[in-house]
Design a protein around this motif. Structure first.
Motif, PDB file in Angstrom:
ATOM      1  N   LEU A 234       0.809  -1.224   0.000  1.00  0.00           N
ATOM      2  CA  LEU A 234       0.000   0.000   0.000  1.00  0.00           C
ATOM      3  C   LEU A 234       0.843   1.277   0.000  1.00  0.00           C
ATOM      4  O   LEU A 234       0.555   2.209  -0.771  1.00  0.00           O
ATOM      5  CB  LEU A 234      -0.953  -0.011   1.199  1.00  0.00           C
ATOM      6  N   PRO A 235       1.889   1.383   0.834  1.00  0.00           N
ATOM      7  CA  PRO A 235       2.703   2.606   0.792  1.00  0.00           C
ATOM      8  C   PRO A 235       3.365   2.825  -0.562  1.00  0.00           C
ATOM      9  O   PRO A 235       3.459   3.965  -1.033  1.00  0.00           O
ATOM     10  CB  PRO A 235       3.746   2.372   1.895  1.00  0.00           C
ATOM     11  N   GLU A 241       1.443   6.825  -6.994  1.00  0.00           N
ATOM     12  CA  GLU A 241       0.312   7.659  -7.401  1.00  0.00           C
ATOM     13  C   GLU A 241       0.576   9.135  -7.111  1.00  0.00           C
ATOM     14  O   GLU A 241       0.177  10.006  -7.887  1.00  0.00           O
ATOM     15  CB  GLU A 241      -0.967   7.167  -6.717  1.00  0.00           C
ATOM     16  N   ASP A 242       1.280   9.428  -6.022  1.00  0.00           N
ATOM     17  CA  ASP A 242       1.657  10.817  -5.737  1.00  0.00           C
ATOM     18  C   ASP A 242       2.619  11.363  -6.794  1.00  0.00           C
ATOM     19  O   ASP A 242       2.670  12.572  -7.018  1.00  0.00           O
ATOM     20  CB  ASP A 242       2.308  10.925  -4.355  1.00  0.00           C
ATOM     21  N   GLU A 243       3.364  10.458  -7.435  1.00  0.00           N
ATOM     22  CA  GLU A 243       4.302  10.882  -8.476  1.00  0.00           C
ATOM     23  C   GLU A 243       3.658  10.945  -9.859  1.00  0.00           C
ATOM     24  O   GLU A 243       4.310  11.336 -10.827  1.00  0.00           O
ATOM     25  CB  GLU A 243       5.503   9.928  -8.511  1.00  0.00           C
ATOM     26  N   ASP A 266       6.070  12.694 -17.378  1.00  0.00           N
ATOM     27  CA  ASP A 266       4.988  13.160 -16.510  1.00  0.00           C
ATOM     28  C   ASP A 266       5.206  12.802 -15.044  1.00  0.00           C
ATOM     29  O   ASP A 266       4.408  13.192 -14.178  1.00  0.00           O
ATOM     30  CB  ASP A 266       3.641  12.599 -16.978  1.00  0.00           C
ATOM     31  N   ILE A 267       6.251  12.042 -14.744  1.00  0.00           N
ATOM     32  CA  ILE A 267       6.556  11.725 -13.349  1.00  0.00           C
ATOM     33  C   ILE A 267       6.978  13.006 -12.634  1.00  0.00           C
ATOM     34  O   ILE A 267       7.840  13.753 -13.110  1.00  0.00           O
ATOM     35  CB  ILE A 267       7.673  10.672 -13.254  1.00  0.00           C
ATOM     36  N   ARG A 343       1.543  18.234  -3.005  1.00  0.00           N
ATOM     37  CA  ARG A 343       0.272  17.585  -2.639  1.00  0.00           C
ATOM     38  C   ARG A 343       0.494  16.522  -1.578  1.00  0.00           C
ATOM     39  O   ARG A 343      -0.278  16.382  -0.632  1.00  0.00           O
ATOM     40  CB  ARG A 343      -0.366  16.958  -3.890  1.00  0.00           C
ATOM     41  N   ALA A 344       1.585  15.733  -1.729  1.00  0.00           N
ATOM     42  CA  ALA A 344       1.854  14.646  -0.781  1.00  0.00           C
ATOM     43  C   ALA A 344       2.288  15.172   0.569  1.00  0.00           C
ATOM     44  O   ALA A 344       2.007  14.566   1.604  1.00  0.00           O
ATOM     45  CB  ALA A 344       2.923  13.723  -1.356  1.00  0.00           C
TER      46      ALA A 344
END
Length: 346
Positions: A234-235, A241-243, A266-267, A343-344
């Motif tokens: 999960l982490p 997804e944050d990237e 796009d990363i 955002r993260a």
């Protein structure tokens, strides 16, 4: 200090130890000495070869604790997948059954065996020793690859994927395998998973059905884990997804773990990273924001995490210890990016 560096021939025993700790389901690093020897040879070749998109090139990195000289983690990037042997996944689709006379219109989710992700790059082989899962080591290990991608994007396909480990229990048993794969493969999940990790994928094409499979016909336990990740993963999923990685309806054919994908450019860490000239000073003020920092070398790649103050212009001041660990000197170039997106970290 934790340093990310390319895999070396002397790391074989350390990799075998990590493979045993990873256990069943970590297909890219099976606990097999011959496979590990092959992985080392392939990685050494990738770092010392010219760019070649007619074959896969496998770049493997390890995390080393410089205080103990111990290898405690591994991660990798494949330049392209599915060229020397087929790359299989399930694509989740929809079949519609309708009858105008009976006024019936039903949509059914289905699984299609596909090779759609052939010729994508891949981030893979991510594992960190459980004793080191603290102090942002996991983020460093995973995201260090993105600075390498930013510096050497010409060595990789433009689209990149990440296979996530699917759900399995403490005994390594997969509900999805029990509900589907076990009916076509006369072997336990662990054995099939192990063979795939060794690159023996021919049996997939020989034994798997080619027609669409109706998800509604699977046991509930199998349906419930499609596109879900193992608890320990999960982490890693959130981090990707944050990237900027996204799930687009592709899952692993054995455990139904999701495949995430994006374009290399796009990363977030690739897009936002910048190069700085180095200035070495003895007394460096400590910043409040963690950064990834790497040199710009290929086979001598080094990356670590540092709390540092970044200038608006001009050279980046780093300590002599950091410069030594990164194998850089004054006026060399380093690449830098915040460890977390805004955002993260918000």
């Amino acid at each position: 200090m934790m340093i990310i560096r390319p895999l070396m021939a002397s790391d074989a025993d350390a990799l075998l130890n990590l493979a045993y700790k990873a256990g069943v389901g970590f297909t890219s690093l099976p606990a097999d000495p011959n496979h590990i020897a092959g992985k080392i040879t392939a990685s050494l070749s990738a770092f010392n070869s010219e760019v070649d998109f007619t074959t896969e090139q496998s770049y493997v990195f390890v995390m080393e604790d410089t205080h103990t000289n111990t290898v405690v983690g591994i991660c990798g990037i494949e330049s392209s997948i599915g060229l020397s042997s087929p790359w299989y996944s399930y694509r989740i689709g929809t079949l519609v059954h309708s009858s105008r006379e009976l006024k019936v219109h039903n949509s059914f989710p289905t699984l299609y065996l596909s090779n759609d992700q052939t010729a994508c790059a891949e981030v893979c082989t991510l594992f960190l020793d459980p004793d080191y899962r603290h102090s942002k080591n996991g983020q460093l290990l995973s995201k260090s690859r993105f600075l390498f991608l930013a510096q050497f994007a010409h060595r990789f396909e433009a689209k990149i994927i990440a296979e996530m480990r699917g759900v399995s229990d403490e005994n390594g048993q997969s509900p999805f395998w029990d509900g589907l794969g076990a009916h076509f493969f006369d072997m336990p999940f662990a054995d099939a998973d192990h063979l795939t990790g060794l690159g023996k994928k021919e049996f997939i094409a020989q034994l798997m059905p080619r027609h669409p499979l109706y998800i509604n016909l699977l046991p509930k336990a199998a349906r419930d884990v499609i596109g879900e990740v193992h608890g320990n993963t999960l982490p890693a999923r959130k981090m990707l997804e944050d990237e900027g990685f996204r799930y687009q309806g592709y899952v692993d054919i054995f455990d139904a773990g999701p495949t995430l994908e994006t374009q290399v450019n796009d990363i977030r860490a690739v897009r936002e990273s910048k190069n700085y000239l180095v200035k070495i000073e003895d007394h460096i003020p400590i910043g409040t924001v963690p950064y990834l920092i790497s040199n710009t070398l290929l086979d001598g790649y080094r990356c670590t995490m540092v709390y540092i103050k970044v200038p608006e212009s001009g050279p980046l001041c780093i300590s002599s210890e950091l410069a030594s660990n990164l194998h850089v000197t004054a006026l060399d170039t380093v690449r830098l990016v915040p460890l977390f997106s805004q955002r993260a970290s918000a």
